[in-house]
Motif scaffolding. Structure first.
Motif, PDB file in Angstrom:
ATOM      1  N   PHE A  41      13.874  -7.114  25.753  1.00  0.00           N
ATOM      2  CA  PHE A  41      13.254  -6.708  27.012  1.00  0.00           C
ATOM      3  C   PHE A  41      14.051  -5.595  27.677  1.00  0.00           C
ATOM      4  CE2 PHE A  41      12.948  -7.095  31.660  1.00  0.00           C
ATOM      5  CZ  PHE A  41      11.631  -6.726  31.818  1.00  0.00           C
ATOM      6  N   LYS A  42      15.368  -5.731  27.713  1.00  0.00           N
ATOM      7  CA  LYS A  42      16.196  -4.711  28.369  1.00  0.00           C
ATOM      8  C   LYS A  42      16.152  -3.385  27.618  1.00  0.00           C
ATOM      9  CE  LYS A  42      19.265  -7.951  30.666  1.00  0.00           C
ATOM     10  NZ  LYS A  42      20.613  -8.536  30.718  1.00  0.00           N
ATOM     11  N   PRO A  84      11.443  -2.488  28.110  1.00  0.00           N
ATOM     12  CA  PRO A  84      10.674  -3.358  29.007  1.00  0.00           C
ATOM     13  C   PRO A  84       9.162  -3.189  28.865  1.00  0.00           C
ATOM     14  CG  PRO A  84      12.440  -2.275  30.206  1.00  0.00           C
ATOM     15  CD  PRO A  84      12.399  -1.667  28.840  1.00  0.00           C
ATOM     16  N   ARG A  85       8.707  -1.976  28.629  1.00  0.00           N
ATOM     17  CA  ARG A  85       7.277  -1.709  28.534  1.00  0.00           C
ATOM     18  C   ARG A  85       6.630  -2.508  27.388  1.00  0.00           C
ATOM     19  NH1 ARG A  85       2.649  -0.097  31.007  1.00  0.00           N
ATOM     20  NH2 ARG A  85       1.203   0.205  29.313  1.00  0.00           N
ATOM     21  N   LEU A 107       6.816  -5.543  26.789  1.00  0.00           N
ATOM     22  CA  LEU A 107       6.282  -6.806  27.309  1.00  0.00           C
ATOM     23  C   LEU A 107       4.830  -6.628  27.742  1.00  0.00           C
ATOM     24  CD1 LEU A 107       6.956  -9.756  28.125  1.00  0.00           C
ATOM     25  CD2 LEU A 107       7.614  -8.856  30.352  1.00  0.00           C
ATOM     26  N   LEU A 115      12.250 -14.593  32.076  1.00  0.00           N
ATOM     27  CA  LEU A 115      13.051 -13.405  32.371  1.00  0.00           C
ATOM     28  C   LEU A 115      13.518 -13.377  33.829  1.00  0.00           C
ATOM     29  CD1 LEU A 115      10.901 -10.815  30.400  1.00  0.00           C
ATOM     30  CD2 LEU A 115      13.220 -11.566  29.809  1.00  0.00           C
ATOM     31  N   THR A 138      17.879  -8.267  34.677  1.00  0.00           N
ATOM     32  CA  THR A 138      16.537  -8.494  34.147  1.00  0.00           C
ATOM     33  C   THR A 138      15.515  -8.491  35.273  1.00  0.00           C
ATOM     34  OG1 THR A 138      17.525  -9.813  32.398  1.00  0.00           O
ATOM     35  CG2 THR A 138      15.167 -10.017  32.684  1.00  0.00           C
ATOM     36  N   ARG A 139      15.860  -9.087  36.399  1.00  0.00           N
ATOM     37  CA  ARG A 139      14.942  -9.070  37.545  1.00  0.00           C
ATOM     38  C   ARG A 139      14.697  -7.634  38.017  1.00  0.00           C
ATOM     39  NH1 ARG A 139      17.285 -14.111  38.324  1.00  0.00           N
ATOM     40  NH2 ARG A 139      19.120 -13.377  39.433  1.00  0.00           N
ATOM     41  N   ALA A 184      14.787  -4.952  36.156  1.00  0.00           N
ATOM     42  CA  ALA A 184      13.909  -4.339  35.151  1.00  0.00           C
ATOM     43  C   ALA A 184      12.463  -4.788  35.362  1.00  0.00           C
ATOM     44  CB  ALA A 184      14.392  -4.686  33.745  1.00  0.00           C
ATOM     45  N   LEU A 185      12.256  -6.043  35.754  1.00  0.00           N
ATOM     46  CA  LEU A 185      10.901  -6.529  36.051  1.00  0.00           C
ATOM     47  C   LEU A 185      10.313  -5.785  37.246  1.00  0.00           C
ATOM     48  CD1 LEU A 185      11.267 -10.393  35.583  1.00  0.00           C
ATOM     49  CD2 LEU A 185       9.824  -8.861  34.234  1.00  0.00           C
ATOM     50  N   LEU A 188       9.176  -2.455  36.197  1.00  0.00           N
ATOM     51  CA  LEU A 188       8.046  -2.525  35.267  1.00  0.00           C
ATOM     52  C   LEU A 188       6.723  -2.786  35.988  1.00  0.00           C
ATOM     53  CD1 LEU A 188       7.247  -2.662  32.213  1.00  0.00           C
ATOM     54  CD2 LEU A 188       7.602  -5.132  32.381  1.00  0.00           C
TER      55      LEU A 188
END
Length: 174
Positions: free
Chosen positions: A33-34, A37-38, A40, A58, A65-66, A68-69, A72
């Motif tokens: 994911f890191k 991210p796209r 996902l 995540l 990670t949060r 990055a969410l 995204l």
């Protein structure tokens, strides 16, 4: 004495869970994911349960990670945003039982995203998933009541009898 105090402090720090995480996420999933991210969103174009599960996992993992969410979220379509809101609500409620800090971070992530669709899905999911609203639903948990949207009285939905015979094609109805 000094060595004993340092040893005890080290053991205490080692045994205390990090306040940044509350849910287990496999290292491979986090790394993937890191790195991209796209991916996902590409893998879950229609949102759904798979995406909300991954978002929950995540969001409970760590601060990076949060973040990055959050970055995204603007790239998601409407169905993905609904799943993101649900996954964040599930993570917030799950983590809230373990760490209020993480639950607040997830809630601030929703606000920081600036996305109304995600915020709406998050709020609805929070209202639906909270144990006190599941056992005793309130009008606020199920949506607005008739008076709050400008109607004078409550409107009831009348459904036809599902066991009534269907009319024959071309037959006159009474």
């Amino acid at each position: 004495m000094h060595r004993t105090v340092c040893l005890l402090m080290g053991l205490l720090a080692w045994s205390t869970p990090s306040p940044a995480k509350c849910l287990y996420a496999p290292a491979e999933a986090l790394a993937s994911f890191k790195e991209f991210p796209r991916g996902l969103l590409d893998a879950n174009a229609r949102g759904g349960m798979g995406l909300d599960f991954q978002i929950r996992m995540l969001a409970g993992a760590d601060n990076a990670t949060r973040e990055a969410l959050r970055l995204l979220a603007p790239q998601a379509n409407a169905m993905q945003k609904a799943a993101i809101g649900l996954g964040l609500a599930e993570a917030s409620l799950t983590c809230g039982a373990q760490s209020a800090i993480v639950a607040r971070k997830i809630e601030s992530l929703v606000r920081a995203s600036g996305d109304d669709d995600i915020a709406r899905a998050y709020a609805r999911s929070q209202a639906y998933l909270k144990p006190e609203t599941v056992d005793a639903p309130t009008p606020e948990a199920n949506g607005p009541d008739a008076r709050s949207i400008g109607l004078d009285k409550d409107v009831t939905l009348v459904m036809p009898d599902p066991m009534a015979p269907l009319p024959l094609p071309g037959a006159k109805t009474r």
